[in-house]
Write a protein that holds these residues in place. Structure first.
Motif, mmCIF file in Angstrom:
data_model
loop_
_atom_site.group_PDB
_atom_site.id
_atom_site.type_symbol
_atom_site.label_atom_id
_atom_site.label_comp_id
_atom_site.label_asym_id
_atom_site.label_seq_id
_atom_site.Cartn_x
_atom_site.Cartn_y
_atom_site.Cartn_z
ATOM 1 N N ARG A 121 0.831 -1.198 0.000
ATOM 2 C CA ARG A 121 0.000 0.000 0.000
ATOM 3 C C ARG A 121 0.877 1.265 0.000
ATOM 4 N N LEU A 122 2.039 1.156 0.675
ATOM 5 C CA LEU A 122 2.903 2.326 0.843
ATOM 6 C C LEU A 122 3.671 2.696 -0.431
ATOM 7 N N GLN A 123 3.881 1.736 -1.319
ATOM 8 C CA GLN A 123 4.669 2.009 -2.521
ATOM 9 C C GLN A 123 4.146 1.175 -3.692
ATOM 10 N N THR A 124 4.498 1.633 -4.908
ATOM 11 C CA THR A 124 4.028 0.889 -6.082
ATOM 12 C C THR A 124 5.203 0.459 -6.964
ATOM 13 N N GLU A 125 6.443 0.693 -6.446
ATOM 14 C CA GLU A 125 7.613 0.361 -7.257
ATOM 15 C C GLU A 125 7.720 -1.134 -7.516
ATOM 16 N N ARG A 126 7.265 -1.926 -6.549
ATOM 17 C CA ARG A 126 7.280 -3.374 -6.743
ATOM 18 C C ARG A 126 6.187 -4.032 -5.891
ATOM 19 N N VAL A 127 5.896 -5.271 -6.218
ATOM 20 C CA VAL A 127 4.870 -5.984 -5.454
ATOM 21 C C VAL A 127 5.560 -6.982 -4.532
ATOM 22 N N TYR A 128 5.362 -6.789 -3.233
ATOM 23 C CA TYR A 128 5.958 -7.719 -2.260
ATOM 24 C C TYR A 128 5.034 -8.914 -2.066
ATOM 25 N N SER A 129 5.648 -10.082 -1.818
ATOM 26 C CA SER A 129 4.841 -11.283 -1.551
ATOM 27 C C SER A 129 5.571 -12.134 -0.516
ATOM 28 N N VAL A 130 4.955 -13.245 -0.149
ATOM 29 C CA VAL A 130 5.598 -14.132 0.838
ATOM 30 C C VAL A 130 6.959 -14.633 0.356
ATOM 31 N N ASP A 131 7.152 -14.635 -0.968
ATOM 32 C CA ASP A 131 8.445 -15.093 -1.495
ATOM 33 C C ASP A 131 9.595 -14.172 -1.093
ATOM 34 N N ASP A 132 9.259 -12.932 -0.698
ATOM 35 C CA ASP A 132 10.311 -11.990 -0.277
ATOM 36 C C ASP A 132 10.679 -12.154 1.194
ATOM 37 N N VAL A 133 9.952 -13.029 1.885
ATOM 38 C CA VAL A 133 10.145 -13.171 3.337
ATOM 39 C C VAL A 133 11.080 -14.337 3.637
ATOM 40 N N ALA A 134 12.042 -14.115 4.535
ATOM 41 C CA ALA A 134 12.940 -15.209 4.946
ATOM 42 C C ALA A 134 13.117 -15.168 6.465
ATOM 43 N N ALA A 135 13.576 -16.285 7.033
ATOM 44 C CA ALA A 135 13.845 -16.314 8.480
ATOM 45 C C ALA A 135 14.967 -15.333 8.785
ATOM 46 N N TYR A 136 14.870 -14.617 9.913
ATOM 47 C CA TYR A 136 15.925 -13.646 10.221
ATOM 48 C C TYR A 136 16.935 -14.169 11.231
ATOM 49 N N ALA A 137 16.460 -14.425 12.422
ATOM 50 C CA ALA A 137 17.392 -14.800 13.484
ATOM 51 C C ALA A 137 17.958 -16.189 13.234
ATOM 52 N N SER A 138 19.243 -16.315 13.399
ATOM 53 C CA SER A 138 19.869 -17.619 13.193
ATOM 54 C C SER A 138 20.930 -17.838 14.286
ATOM 55 N N PRO A 139 20.843 -18.866 15.120
ATOM 56 C CA PRO A 139 19.762 -19.845 15.139
ATOM 57 C C PRO A 139 18.433 -19.193 15.518
ATOM 58 N N SER A 140 17.344 -19.863 15.127
ATOM 59 C CA SER A 140 16.011 -19.278 15.271
ATOM 60 C C SER A 140 15.702 -18.890 16.720
ATOM 61 N N LEU A 141 15.189 -17.657 16.874
ATOM 62 C CA LEU A 141 14.790 -17.169 18.197
ATOM 63 C C LEU A 141 13.303 -16.858 18.133
ATOM 64 N N THR A 142 12.541 -17.293 19.119
ATOM 65 C CA THR A 142 11.115 -16.955 19.113
ATOM 66 C C THR A 142 10.851 -15.887 20.172
ATOM 67 N N THR A 143 9.632 -15.382 20.173
ATOM 68 C CA THR A 143 9.252 -14.351 21.149
ATOM 69 C C THR A 143 9.461 -14.834 22.590
ATOM 70 N N GLN A 144 9.376 -16.163 22.772
ATOM 71 C CA GLN A 144 9.549 -16.693 24.131
ATOM 72 C C GLN A 144 10.989 -16.528 24.638
ATOM 73 N N GLU A 145 11.928 -16.471 23.705
ATOM 74 C CA GLU A 145 13.340 -16.469 24.111
ATOM 75 C C GLU A 145 13.966 -15.085 24.232
ATOM 76 N N ILE A 146 13.247 -14.038 23.799
ATOM 77 C CA ILE A 146 13.918 -12.730 23.735
ATOM 78 C C ILE A 146 14.317 -12.193 25.105
ATOM 79 N N TYR A 147 13.465 -12.383 26.121
ATOM 80 C CA TYR A 147 13.825 -11.857 27.451
ATOM 81 C C TYR A 147 14.924 -12.677 28.121
#
Ligand SMILES: O=c1ccn([C@@H]2O[C@H](COP(=O)(O)O)[C@@H](O)[C@H]2O)c(=O)[nH]1
Length: 645
Positions: free
Chosen positions: A610-636
């Motif tokens: 909605r914010l931009q029209t330069e490209r269309v984002y989709s789930v294919d643009d999404v990747a895991a970030y934290a490595s090794p994986s961290l969940t909300t339970q582990e942040i504190y």
């Protein structure tokens, strides 16, 4: 309600003596801040929405000491109250309205291979209940529902009632069959010989797992078994159910109406739950519904006087009933703060040391053993101060949201992907992922299940121009003012709230309740108190913090302890960390990583498009970030290890 006053026979000094290593601070005020319970000839002690908090609230910052009683203390309380009821020659029944697990270590911190809530349910079963009913949290995952059905329901010895819940289970021949989760209804006699008919009704819940079915209560009352169940006239109906006693999503009035067609005057006592609030209402002059809070903070008390009009050994005819329908029954209700001091006071004991029973002490001891073997007592670090979810504005340095966005996410997540080292990022989260205050002192494994219990993972979209990335959070939060000023939008919102409710979500209702309490008190402060009183109140505010309930039941204030409402400030739905790294060198077209929780991924993608029209984002643009994986339970825990040691 009895007035505020000291209980004769209580030794105040001793009543306040510190007892356990669990909590060193005492509950608010002295016993002079307590209101007496009113006994009738039938009373109910009620628990609901315990969500795994069997070990009680263990922190010494207020209001937590108000709720410092654990399941062992509660077992002792019930023992003394049952004895007292016997002495008085009256009935005392113990009722639960579901949601036993999800929310604290003793239910959720189990070792791999076990089932959530299995062990905490066994602790629940060590207190004999007269009536129990399932909640929606028993039904999100089939394995929890099946474990409840197979291992917990039998411990209730015929007192677990599931009027509108079915499970699909294998029969003796191994074929799958849909069966009631427990009895649809039960009939029993109280110790004083009163005839009781009971139901256990779950609200119209739609978020259940495969293999489970919930019938809407309004459909349930059309069933042949229902007509059969209510046909015979009991001395009173005792209904438990995971459903608020009034308001959106409450079908209790429909159930009462269905009973009233057959029995215009038989007393009906309803014990509800689900929205985590303290509430009470009357459907007519001969019925009452009570909801008793959450997290073993509140023990509900409901009593009624039947003997004024009606001796239970008499056979009643419809004509007599119709006559009685015009006469009101006197009901009373209280919301007991779940702590040893209040338990001892209400049980008429000299002091809280007299509270303990062998059984109660054993339960406390056995829970500590489980907690130790599951490492729930493991300390990740020492929190230097309290951090509040909503007691201060979210930009305050004591705000949990401020801590999360300014310190925890930048420390733990912004730096978690070695491959993206050197690339600036922002981290987005939904504030609903945060569930409870963090209090100063040790931050333990138990606390991680309480504060940030979900296991949502961090993902990212790379190379988003800074000028768009920086707008995501405000777009996600939307323009609330525009919404509020539009009638059409408000109606849409109501519809959205109804759907949220049917899915099992209640956080918005609890927050509204907290907000109302604070606003009521603020208005009272301005309108009714002089300056001197204001000063005195400011002084006592710190220690008397707690719930200040206004409900629809007669008899004055229902809270058993006089409290000052906890300040409430709303938090935006979505929050974000500052841009990481050296931001002075960044221009609006420079690209950064947008990191977010998988729980909100689809919203982030939609907003970016909605914010931009330069490209269309989709789930294919999404990747895991934290490595090794961290969940909300582990942040504190991760943050505590770095920052609080
Ligand atoms: O995996 C999850 C599930 C839920 N949330 C957050 O919780 C609220 C719903 O809370 P209720 O008490 O059920 O109303 C939801 O809106 C999310 O903010 C989550 O973060 N992760």
């Amino acid at each position: 309600m009895g007035g505020v006053g000291a209980c004769p026979g209580i030794d105040h000094a001793q009543g306040l003596s510190p007892r356990s290593a669990r909590v060193s601070t005492q509950p608010s005020g002295g016993t002079s801040m307590l209101r007496d319970l009113v006994w009738g000839d039938v009373q109910v002690i009620h628990t609901t929405d315990i969500h795994g908090w069997y070990q009680g609230h263990q922190k010494s910052s207020y209001p937590e000491p108000n709720y410092s009683g654990d399941w062992g203390d509660f077992a002792s309380f019930v023992h003394h109250m049952r004895k007292l009821a016997k002495k008085k020659g009256v009935d005392l029944l113990l009722v639960d309205s579901g949601d036993l697990h999800d929310g604290a270590g003793l239910s959720d911190g189990f070792p791999a291979g076990q089932v959530d809530g299995h062990v905490s349910n066994q602790f629940h079963a060590r207190i004999r209940y007269d009536l129990l009913a399932p909640g929606n949290h028993e039904l999100y995952k089939y394995e929890n529902a099946y474990d409840t059905y197979k291992n917990f329901v039998p411990t209730a010895k015929g007192r677990y009632v599931a009027s509108n819940v079915n499970l699909t289970v294998p029969d003796a021949q191994g074929r799958n069959v849909s069966v009631p989760m427990a009895d649809r209804y039960i009939k029993f006699k109280t110790s004083q010989g009163r005839k009781v008919t009971s139901l256990g009704i779950l609200f119209d819940f739609t978020g259940y797992d495969k293999g489970i079915n919930v019938q809407p209560p309004k459909e349930m009352i059309k069933e042949a078994w229902f007509s059969k169940a209510i046909k015979e006239q009991p001395d009173f109906f005792l209904l438990s159910g995971h459903m608020p006693v009034r308001g959106d999503g409450s079908d209790w009035q429909a159930v009462v109406d269905a009973i009233r067609v057959v029995h215009p005057a038989v007393p009906i006592l309803i014990l509800g739950g689900h929205t985590h609030i303290r509430d009470c209402t009357q459907y007519d002059g001969r019925s009452m519904g009570l909801e008793s809070g959450r997290y073993l903070e509140t023990i509900g008390w409901a009593s009624m006087n039947l003997s004024d009009h009606h001796h239970h050994h008499h056979n009643r005819h419809q004509q007599d009933e119709a006559l009685e329908a015009g006469r009101n029954i006197s009901f009373s209700r209280s919301y007991i703060d779940a702590n040893r001091r209040n338990y001892a006071y209400h049980a008429g004991l000299m002091n809280e040391k007299k509270l303990d029973t062998g059984k109660g002490k054993k339960i406390t001891h056995d829970m500590a053993k489980v907690a130790k073997s599951w490492n729930l007592t493991e300390v990740y670090g020492n929190t230097p101060q309290d951090y509040y979810l909503s007691r201060v504005p979210s930009n305050d340095s004591s705000s949990l949201i401020h801590l999360l966005t300014q310190s925890v996410l930048p420390t733990v997540i912004s730096t978690a992907n070695p491959e993206r080292k050197g690339v600036a990022n922002i981290v987005l989260a939904n504030s609903g992922s945060q569930r409870f205050d963090i209090y100063s002192g040790p931050f333990t494994k138990n606390d991680k299940y309480i504060v940030s219990p979900f296991t949502d993972a961090f993902q990212y979209i790379k190379d988003v121009p800074l000028k768009y990335a920086q707008q995501i959070v405000s777009s996600l939060n939307g323009d609330e003012q525009a919404q509020a000023s539009s009638r059409r939008k408000r109606e849409e919102r109501a519809e959205e709230d109804r759907e949220l409710f049917r899915g099992g979500h209640v956080q918005h209702i609890f927050k509204q309740w907290q907000k109302d309490q604070y606003e009521n008190e603020e208005n009272k402060t301005a309108a009714q108190l002089d300056l001197e009183e204001l000063d005195a109140r400011a002084e006592s505010k710190k220690t008397s913090l707690g719930y200040v309930t206004t409900d629809r039941c007669p008899g004055g204030p229902g809270d058993d302890t006089v409290h000052t409402a906890i300040p409430y400030f709303s938090v935006p739905d979505y929050v974000v960390s500052p841009v990481s790294g050296n931001t002075t060198a960044l221009g609006p077209d420079d690209k950064i990583d947008v990191v977010f929780l998988d729980f909100i991924a689809s919203n982030v993608i939609r907003i970016l498009n909605r914010l931009q029209t330069e490209r269309v984002y989709s789930v294919d643009d999404v990747a895991a970030y934290a490595s090794p994986s961290l969940t909300t339970q582990e942040i504190y825990p991760e943050y505590a290890k770095v920052a609080w040691n």
